[in-house]
Write an enzyme that holds these catalytic residues in place. Sequence first.
Site, PDB file in Angstrom:
ATOM      1  N   ASN A   1       0.817  -1.199   0.000  1.00  0.00           N
ATOM      2  CA  ASN A   1       0.000   0.000   0.000  1.00  0.00           C
ATOM      3  C   ASN A   1       0.862   1.265   0.000  1.00  0.00           C
ATOM      4  O   ASN A   1       1.029   1.907  -1.039  1.00  0.00           O
ATOM      5  CB  ASN A   1      -0.940  -0.025   1.215  1.00  0.00           C
ATOM      6  CG  ASN A   1      -2.033   1.009   1.125  1.00  0.00           C
ATOM      7  OD1 ASN A   1      -1.916   1.980   0.390  1.00  0.00           O
ATOM      8  ND2 ASN A   1      -3.100   0.815   1.868  1.00  0.00           N
ATOM      9  N   ASP A   2       1.439   1.575   1.125  1.00  0.00           N
ATOM     10  CA  ASP A   2       2.184   2.830   1.221  1.00  0.00           C
ATOM     11  C   ASP A   2       3.380   2.880   0.271  1.00  0.00           C
ATOM     12  O   ASP A   2       3.745   3.942  -0.216  1.00  0.00           O
ATOM     13  CB  ASP A   2       2.652   3.035   2.660  1.00  0.00           C
ATOM     14  CG  ASP A   2       1.470   3.202   3.603  1.00  0.00           C
ATOM     15  OD1 ASP A   2       0.463   3.783   3.165  1.00  0.00           O
ATOM     16  OD2 ASP A   2       1.554   2.742   4.746  1.00  0.00           O
ATOM     17  N   VAL A   3       3.982   1.715  -0.020  1.00  0.00           N
ATOM     18  CA  VAL A   3       5.181   1.715  -0.854  1.00  0.00           C
ATOM     19  C   VAL A   3       4.874   1.926  -2.329  1.00  0.00           C
ATOM     20  O   VAL A   3       5.776   2.021  -3.148  1.00  0.00           O
ATOM     21  CB  VAL A   3       6.001   0.412  -0.687  1.00  0.00           C
ATOM     22  CG1 VAL A   3       6.482   0.269   0.736  1.00  0.00           C
ATOM     23  CG2 VAL A   3       5.207  -0.802  -1.116  1.00  0.00           C
ATOM     24  N   VAL A   4       3.567   1.993  -2.686  1.00  0.00           N
ATOM     25  CA  VAL A   4       3.213   2.283  -4.069  1.00  0.00           C
ATOM     26  C   VAL A   4       2.328   3.533  -4.145  1.00  0.00           C
ATOM     27  O   VAL A   4       1.685   3.768  -5.159  1.00  0.00           O
ATOM     28  CB  VAL A   4       2.477   1.105  -4.745  1.00  0.00           C
ATOM     29  CG1 VAL A   4       3.424  -0.070  -4.939  1.00  0.00           C
ATOM     30  CG2 VAL A   4       1.274   0.673  -3.936  1.00  0.00           C
TER      31      VAL A   4
ATOM     32  N   SER B   1      -0.094   3.355   7.532  1.00  0.00           N
ATOM     33  CA  SER B   1       0.136   4.749   7.849  1.00  0.00           C
ATOM     34  C   SER B   1      -1.188   5.480   8.018  1.00  0.00           C
ATOM     35  O   SER B   1      -1.243   6.561   8.547  1.00  0.00           O
ATOM     36  CB  SER B   1       0.930   5.401   6.728  1.00  0.00           C
ATOM     37  OG  SER B   1       0.215   5.252   5.521  1.00  0.00           O
TER      38      SER B   1
END
Lengths: 464, 100
Positions: A389-392, A430
């Site tokens: 999620n957050d890494v993309v 996050s």
Amino acid sequence: MTPLEFIVPAAYFAAAVMFIYGLKGMSSPVTARSGMIWAGIAMLLAVAVTFFHPKVEGNYLLMIIALVSASGLAWWWARIVAMTDMPQMIALYNGMGGGSAAAIAAVELLKVHSGQVDLQPVTLLVAAFGAIIGSIAFSGSLIAFAKLQGWMRKTWRFPSQQLINMVVFGVTVLLGLIIFFAGPHPFLLVLFFGFALAAGVLITIPIGGADMPVVISLYNALTGVAVGLKGYVLEIPALMIAGIVVGAAGTLLTQLMAKAMNRSLGNVLFAGFGKADEDAVGGEVTGEMKSIDATDAAIQMAYAEKVIIVPGYGLAVAQAQHKIWEMTELLMSRGVKVSFAIHPVAGRMPGHMNVLLAEAGVDYEMIHDLEDINAQFPNTDVALVIGANDVVNPAARKDPSSPIFGMPILDVDKARNCIVVKRGQGTGFSGIENLLFFEDNTRMLYGDAQKVAQALIAGIKSLG
Amino acid sequence: MEGWIALYIFMLAAFTGIEVIRRVPAILHTPLMSGSNFIHGIVVVGGMVVLGMADTTAEIVVGFIAVFLGAGNAVGGYVVTDRMLEMFKSSDKTKTQSKE
């Protein structure tokens, strides 16, 4: 000098050399295993000669009972545990090391109290300091273990938490000083260790699951330092060297991890993402999420020329790595070019995703780092994001007000089509809205990664 | 032990620790953390020394705990690391070729 007076320290010296050599080996994939074997031999050697250490005068049977029972239990549990659960096992075993260092300090301080051991003031101070660090690493690691194991899901936050933590830590240090000046009375020792253990618990409970790897790495470094300090108190240089080498290496590793997540260590420890998103979550999101079913997704990938799979935490949790590899093999047999893109902090720990994919049988040639693969997204037909999620999240590039702005991400939004496999519509760890989900070329495929992979396999197979 | 000598040992060990892992690739971060977790299991030696010195019941109990926890750290740390590194075995060659 008797032969033993030479052999024992000589063996410790050899062990220290082998530990450093082994750790050096572990920093390259080719020599990692042989490095580990050297370190293992060093450990056996050091334990064996300790039976002949001049200070050891008795309790041999108890020693053997403790060694055998703990080894057996640790061996058994480490063997049966699933690959996805490795991070919490590291936390657990690290906590045991910290607890051991704290217990050593406790015995030494009891000895000082009964007058059998007379420590220099500096040594006494070092012993107390090591006791605090060891206790915090012990209780903190156990909380980290409980959280990752799923025994303790909640992130506990309460008013003036920081203040209470500071007070508890301050009282611990104060008790340490009282012990230093007034002598280690057993009652004081109980209070002292009680507060130190409480400090470890309190520091760890407000930290969320996504930050746990950084915290475990930090506790690993702390245990190293505690062990090094115990080495000084007990006058065993091998412990000093092994402990401090690990302390320093662990500190560097902690920084590398925090950096990969675009967080500072202070930020991880003292402020959750929970606070950051309050002022940033309002960032404008336009468009809506569009979903796709597994059959259509399977068709899209089966007729694609190039597919990049981006695995994340969700894949690790669902243990879907084997299914995904099965799907990948099907796609490759149809002539689709498939690669895996791994973000430095994908999975539960840096490098954890590589281990999981390797376990499933994925070839290294197919696994790419962020720097290698980001340029390839624009000429990719389908980017399949599984449980990441957050890494993309393109907000890291586009939205300066986002808490993750500036974090290096995988540019999946630049692919012609992007399919996101996700359990529900919620935000990531996050708590930040993911702009990717609202892009025109993004389709959401809801479901557990394991089941979705199964459905995709069925879909591709039905195409014949 | 002479305090200054101890300080020198600590200083050199700290630089060694940093240098040894400075250029480690990201894929080895987790195995490396696990491996260093194993190495501080050497604390079991300290536990054995204090248990060997222990006389009173309290000392023996706490000393026993020290050995037990230390041994768990060492053995568990070893097995976990070994299992992880096992995963890297089959593809060692391809990995080095693609990295260098």
